[in-house]
Structures are given as structure tokens and as C-alpha cells.
Design an enzyme around this catalytic site. Structure first.
Site, PDB file in Angstrom:
ATOM      1  N   MET A   1      -0.380  -5.391   0.160  1.00  0.00           N
ATOM      2  CA  MET A   1      -0.876  -4.931  -0.650  1.00  0.00           C
ATOM      3  C   MET A   1      -0.904  -5.191  -2.054  1.00  0.00           C
ATOM      4  SD  MET A   1      -3.514  -2.418   0.661  1.00  0.00           S
ATOM      5  CE  MET A   1      -2.284  -0.726   0.931  1.00  0.00           C
ATOM      6  N   CYS A   2       0.132  -3.877  -2.404  1.00  0.00           N
ATOM      7  CA  CYS A   2      -0.244  -3.285  -3.885  1.00  0.00           C
ATOM      8  C   CYS A   2      -1.160  -3.562  -5.189  1.00  0.00           C
ATOM      9  CB  CYS A   2       0.655  -5.541  -4.770  1.00  0.00           C
ATOM     10  SG  CYS A   2       2.221  -6.164  -3.946  1.00  0.00           S
ATOM     11  N   ALA A   3      -0.750  -3.278  -6.058  1.00  0.00           N
ATOM     12  CA  ALA A   3      -1.680  -2.154  -7.390  1.00  0.00           C
ATOM     13  C   ALA A   3      -1.321  -2.654  -9.265  1.00  0.00           C
ATOM     14  CB  ALA A   3      -1.847  -1.002  -6.967  1.00  0.00           C
ATOM     15  N   ARG A  35      -0.839   1.561  -2.338  1.00  0.00           N
ATOM     16  CA  ARG A  35      -0.571   0.646  -2.284  1.00  0.00           C
ATOM     17  C   ARG A  35       0.624  -0.125  -2.116  1.00  0.00           C
ATOM     18  NH1 ARG A  35      -6.004  -1.681  -2.694  1.00  0.00           N
ATOM     19  NH2 ARG A  35      -5.068  -4.003  -2.841  1.00  0.00           N
TER      20      ARG A  35
END
Length: 309
Positions: A1-3, A35
Site C-alpha cells: 500500500m504505502c502512505a 499502510r
């Protein structure tokens, strides 16, 4: 995901906001930790130094190797006529202030044959490492940063190893003070990379976030404004993406036509704050009801500082 996270103060007037810029970026990341728990990083924009550039290198943390590596960096810099004025070891990085009068792209090509510069610029300083944002913020003294603006990122590794050099943000290799953070995937990465390489651009990694940074910097080097480059990226880049770009005096964003990757923003007279989820913005104003908005599909935007840089 990552943020992703971004923060820009519009002027240098006294701030009502109580957190430092570094604290705010870190709080956004910590609130969205679900995330991306693998690594974290910040692109922070410090006050320019008189006639000096900032270079941050990744260095080894193995016992007995650090001193030798730093000596090799010094020898190499001296050979290419870069004069070191100040240096500081932080974690897996060596930050240097240096005198250098030439162009950044040729300097980058000379450096990357031997070493890995995380960033080069008069204001930009990229800090990134394996670990979680609160821990790394203490380690690298991010909370002490209270500059005009910055962007940040936490990563969930999906396509490459968990190492400091694969963490985000990414610098636009060869161009001063341009950095990006990104959530998503650029599916025409290799086509775009080959086009940019034919124009003389250089890359340090195979990460698509780095490609966004180099693409935007290349557009600007050919005469486009940052706003023009953001608009063009919506047609030139394929995939699902929400990204932020920062320069010495601005922050911009772009979202693809599918808009599957979230981005939320809050703006008032003093600042603009951006996060992947609203919970990140709530950390900045606990107990307050915020009027936030989410950028539309196929949209881009730009906020610039209102004071001379």
C-alpha cells in the site's frame, strides 16, 4: 500500500501551528503506519547555505568499514573539485555541506560510479532508513526540523528488498532540490526510463518513484513549469498513482484517472497538509473537525511559498 505525507507553510509569518514541520510529517506517517511498516523517509527543505550544496550519502554500518568509506568519499570529492566544509554521520548516512560551482547532473554521474547519494541540493536533505517513523525520527532528529515544507513516506515493500536505498522519498537524480513520494505503480516504467535515458537522464535504482522525480525534473529542465510537468504526467505515465513532488519552494500532486490510490488534503490560510488517509491529518489537529477534500481523478495541483527563496 504505502502512505504519503506533505506539509507546506505558505509564508514565514509567525505560526499558530504548534508542531514542528518534522513532528507533523512524522505524526501523519505514524497515524497511517498500517499502510507501510517496512521503512520510512523524509525529504525536508532546510534554509539554503551561502554558496554551499548539501549532499547526503548512504554509508555502510558494518564495523570497521565506515571510516574507510568516508575517507574514500573525501578522496573522490577532492578529485572532482568538491570542497567539504562540514560533515555529520547520522545512522546509515553521511551528510555533507560542500563548495561546488558546477552543474549538478555531471557531478551526480561522477559520484554514482563509486557511491550512493540520497540527495543533492541547496535546500533538500533526504533522510530514509529501514524502520518505523517514530523510531527513525528520534534517531535522525527529524522533530528538530521546522523548515518551510517537506514530504514523507512509509513503505510496504512489494517489488524490492527492504533496505535504506529502496526506501522513499527519491531524489530526481542529477537535479537539485527535486524529490517525490508515491503510492501506486507506474506500469510503463521501462518505456519511460528508456526515453529519459536517451535524453541524458540518469537513474540510481529501478524504482518507479524515482522515475517520476526524474521525469518531472527533465520536463522542467526543458522549459516546462512544474505545473505543466504535473499536467503532462497524467498523459505520459500509465498506472495507478497518487504522488507528491517537492521543489525548493513548492509542493505539487497528481492522481491518475482511476484514482484508486487515496490522497486527502487540508488547507487553511497558513498551510497545506496532505496525507493518504484523513486519520493522518487528524493527528495534526486533535479534537477538531476538519474540512478536508480528496483530489479528483486525473487531477493535479501545486502550492508555492509566498515569500522569496
Amino acid at each position: 500500500m504505502c502512505a504519503i505525507a506533505g506539509l507546506l507553510f505558505k509564508t514565514d509569518k509567525d505560526r499558530n501551528f504548534t508542531m514542528t514541520t518534522g513532528q507533523a510529517l512524522t505524526q501523519i506517517l505514524d497515524a497511517t503506519l498500517h499502510r507501510g511498516p517496512d521503512s520510512a523517509g523524509w525529504a525536508i527543505y532546510k534554509e539554503p547555505l551561502d554558496n554551499l550544496i548539501r549532499i547526503r550519502f548512504m554509508i555502510s554500518r558494518k564495523n570497521g568499514e565506515t571510516d574507510d568509506e568516508i575517507k574514500r568519499i573525501h578522496r573522490h570529492l577532492k578529485c572532482i573539485k568538491v570542497q567539504v566544509v562540514h560533515e555529520e554521520i547520522q545512522g546509515c548516512t553521511l551528510g555533507i555541506h560542500a563548495r561546488y560551482d558546477g552543474e549538478i547532473l555531471p557531478l551526480t554521474k561522477k559520484l554514482e560510479k563509486e557511491f550512493i547519494p540520497f540527495s543533492i541540493g541547496r535546500r533538500l536533505d533526504i533522510i530514509k532508513d529501514v524502520g518505523q517513523p517514530l523510531e527513525l525520527s528520534r534517531k535522525y532528529k527529524i522533530d528538530e526540523f521546522n523548515g518551510s515544507h517537506g514530504i514523507a513516506h512509509i513503505r510496504l515493500a512489494t517489488e524490492s528488498g527492504v533496505r535504506p536505498d529502496t526506501a522513499h522519498p527519491f531524489w530526481a537524480c542529477g537535479f537539485a532540490d527535486v524529490a517525490t513520494v508515491h503510492n501506486g505503480q507506474i506500469t510503463n516504467y521501462w518505456i519511460m526510463r528508456r526515453r529519459l535515458e536517451r535524453k541524458g537522464m540518469t537513474f540510481q535504482t529501478h524504482n518507479d518513484t524515482e522515475l517520476i522525480a526524474v521525469y518531472l525534473a527533465c520536463q522542467m529542465s526543458c522549459g516546462a513549469t512544474l505545473e505543466d510537468a504535473l499536467k503532462a504526467s497524467l498523459d505520459d505515465l500509465d498506472g495507478t498513482f497518487s504522488y507528491l513532488v517537492a521543489t525548493k519552494d513548492s509542493i505539487g500532486y497528481a492522481k491518475d484517472k482511476i484514482a484508486a490510490k487515496p490522497m486527502v488534503k487540508y488547507e487553511n490560510d497558513e498551510m497545506i497538509a496532505i496525507a493518504s488517509e484523513e486519520v493522518g491529518l487528524n493527528r495534526l489537529f486533535p479534537g477538531q473537525s476538519l474540512e478536508t477534500s480528496e483530489p479528483a481523478p486525473s487531477s493535479y495541483g501545486l502550492w508555492s511559498r509566498l515569500v522569496p527563496q
